[in-house]
Scaffold this motif. Structure first.
Motif, PDB file in Angstrom:
ATOM      1  N   HIS A 180      16.970 -12.868  61.191  1.00  0.00           N
ATOM      2  CA  HIS A 180      17.798 -13.672  62.085  1.00  0.00           C
ATOM      3  C   HIS A 180      16.901 -14.300  63.159  1.00  0.00           C
ATOM      4  CE1 HIS A 180      21.541 -12.223  60.288  1.00  0.00           C
ATOM      5  NE2 HIS A 180      20.967 -11.016  60.267  1.00  0.00           N
ATOM      6  N   GLU A 181      16.638 -15.586  63.012  1.00  0.00           N
ATOM      7  CA  GLU A 181      15.696 -16.284  63.873  1.00  0.00           C
ATOM      8  C   GLU A 181      16.068 -16.205  65.345  1.00  0.00           C
ATOM      9  OE1 GLU A 181      14.021 -20.856  64.351  1.00  0.00           O
ATOM     10  OE2 GLU A 181      14.659 -20.132  62.374  1.00  0.00           O
ATOM     11  N   GLU A 182      17.370 -16.159  65.649  1.00  0.00           N
ATOM     12  CA  GLU A 182      17.797 -16.147  67.046  1.00  0.00           C
ATOM     13  C   GLU A 182      17.388 -14.872  67.781  1.00  0.00           C
ATOM     14  OE1 GLU A 182      21.259 -14.464  64.656  1.00  0.00           O
ATOM     15  OE2 GLU A 182      19.757 -16.057  64.437  1.00  0.00           O
ATOM     16  N   THR A 183      16.983 -13.816  67.049  1.00  0.00           N
ATOM     17  CA  THR A 183      16.579 -12.564  67.686  1.00  0.00           C
ATOM     18  C   THR A 183      15.069 -12.488  67.917  1.00  0.00           C
ATOM     19  OG1 THR A 183      16.189 -11.288  65.659  1.00  0.00           O
ATOM     20  CG2 THR A 183      18.471 -11.421  66.469  1.00  0.00           C
ATOM     21  N   LEU A 184      14.294 -13.448  67.426  1.00  0.00           N
ATOM     22  CA  LEU A 184      12.845 -13.375  67.519  1.00  0.00           C
ATOM     23  C   LEU A 184      12.388 -13.421  68.977  1.00  0.00           C
ATOM     24  CD1 LEU A 184      11.796 -15.646  64.518  1.00  0.00           C
ATOM     25  CD2 LEU A 184      12.272 -13.186  64.553  1.00  0.00           C
ATOM     26  N   PHE A 185      11.321 -12.696  69.274  1.00  0.00           N
ATOM     27  CA  PHE A 185      10.863 -12.509  70.659  1.00  0.00           C
ATOM     28  C   PHE A 185       9.852 -13.572  71.049  1.00  0.00           C
ATOM     29  CE2 PHE A 185       8.179 -10.751  73.961  1.00  0.00           C
ATOM     30  CZ  PHE A 185       9.097 -10.155  74.822  1.00  0.00           C
ATOM     31  N   ASN A 186      10.100 -14.252  72.165  1.00  0.00           N
ATOM     32  CA  ASN A 186       9.164 -15.218  72.733  1.00  0.00           C
ATOM     33  C   ASN A 186       8.785 -14.736  74.127  1.00  0.00           C
ATOM     34  OD1 ASN A 186       7.868 -17.393  74.002  1.00  0.00           O
ATOM     35  ND2 ASN A 186       9.075 -18.907  72.897  1.00  0.00           N
ATOM     36  N   PRO A 187       7.511 -14.365  74.357  1.00  0.00           N
ATOM     37  CA  PRO A 187       7.138 -13.805  75.661  1.00  0.00           C
ATOM     38  C   PRO A 187       7.341 -14.774  76.817  1.00  0.00           C
ATOM     39  CG  PRO A 187       5.192 -14.288  74.336  1.00  0.00           C
ATOM     40  CD  PRO A 187       6.369 -14.437  73.428  1.00  0.00           C
ATOM     41  N   THR A 189       9.929 -16.873  77.192  1.00  0.00           N
ATOM     42  CA  THR A 189      11.332 -17.148  77.505  1.00  0.00           C
ATOM     43  C   THR A 189      12.248 -15.933  77.427  1.00  0.00           C
ATOM     44  OG1 THR A 189      11.772 -17.752  75.193  1.00  0.00           O
ATOM     45  CG2 THR A 189      11.107 -19.522  76.678  1.00  0.00           C
ATOM     46  N   ALA A 190      11.770 -14.802  76.938  1.00  0.00           N
ATOM     47  CA  ALA A 190      12.631 -13.629  76.773  1.00  0.00           C
ATOM     48  C   ALA A 190      13.147 -13.156  78.132  1.00  0.00           C
ATOM     49  CB  ALA A 190      11.870 -12.503  76.085  1.00  0.00           C
TER      50      ALA A 190
END
Length: 266
Positions: A180-187, A189-190
């Protein structure tokens, strides 16, 4: 750390009263030297001496469970001058069952592999810090190979080495489901990320090299209580894209708290 100082303010010959303060303790990353390794279920390598209180984990649980082997393994190839005998070796592969499968990126992270979800996985990123002092950066030794992307359709060209560390205001892990791409972590913007250090490169490093990354803080009003750290030799692995020729060695991972006279981490 944990040192008491006395300070005064002065102007000309006028001094303030003496005031006292004590600096906080620092957070030491468990098994940062990559010396502790354990077997789970006789086939899964875990980067920890104790499976009951592990700081680090990998995607080995998914690939080993379908007979595709371990993405991350202990290695006796250690950085120059090391006092230890082990490092972490990460390699990307295509994991499959009966000819059906997906690309899996070699990875190592602070947190916990939760469960398998089809050909993907569910991962909890991060662990609580019981120390509120603000790190200035992170340091580690690495060497790596970035292969030409030969799996997946997200992008083409040379694979991407990706490493990031985050200090956060957080009460629970960041849960990622690679399906699920919407759960991927971006340092960048998280939610809850107070500061982060990021390394992204498509250049191979053939010899052991010491890397220091400063942590860039986005805000200073909140004390950190949670830490995220992750390494992957295939930065597009969340999208099941990368090279089966990509690999990385990691050794002696540290959290830094000091700056030199020029403001650089030391």
């Amino acid at each position: 750390p944990k040192t008491t100082y006395e300070v005064v303010a002065y102007a000309d010959e006028n001094n303030s009263d003496v005031m006292e303060f004590t600096t906080s303790d620092i957070y030491t990353l468990p098994n940062g030297d990559m010396e502790g390794w354990s077997h789970k279920d006789n086939s899964i390598w875990c980067p920890t001496s104790s499976l009951l209180d592990a700081t680090w984990d990998t995607g080995n649980h998914a690939t080993a469970s379908i007979g595709a082997g371990n993405l991350t393994n202990p290695s006796d190839d250690v950085r120059p001058g090391s006092t230890g005998s082990q490092s972490a070796y990460l390699a990307s592969m295509k994991a499959s069952v009966m000819g059906v499968g997906k690309f899996a990126a070699g990875n190592l992270f602070v947190g916990k592999f939760v469960s398998i979800d089809g050909m993907g996985g569910i991962v909890d990123f991060g662990k609580p810090m019981d120390i509120s002092a603000r790190p200035t950066g992170v340091r580690f030794w690495m060497k790596n190979n970035c292969g030409t992307i030969n799996e997946g359709t997200y992008t083409t060209g040379i694979d991407l080495t990706k490493i990031f560390a985050c200090v956060c205001d957080r009460t629970e892990p960041y849960q990622v489901n690679t399906n699920h791409e919407e759960t991927l972590f971006n340092p960048k913007t998280a939610p809850g990320v107070l500061g982060y250090a990021l390394y992204e490169s498509s250049t191979s490093v053939s010899e052991w090299t010491e890397i220091t990354l400063p942590i860039e803080y986005k805000e200073f009003d909140t004390d950190p209580n949670f830490f995220v750290f992750t390494f992957t030799c295939s930065g597009y692995g969340d999208y099941f894209t990368g090279s089966t020729q990509s690999w990385m060695y990691i050794d002696d991972v540290e959290i830094l708290y000091d700056l030199d006279d020029e403001g650089n981490c030391k």
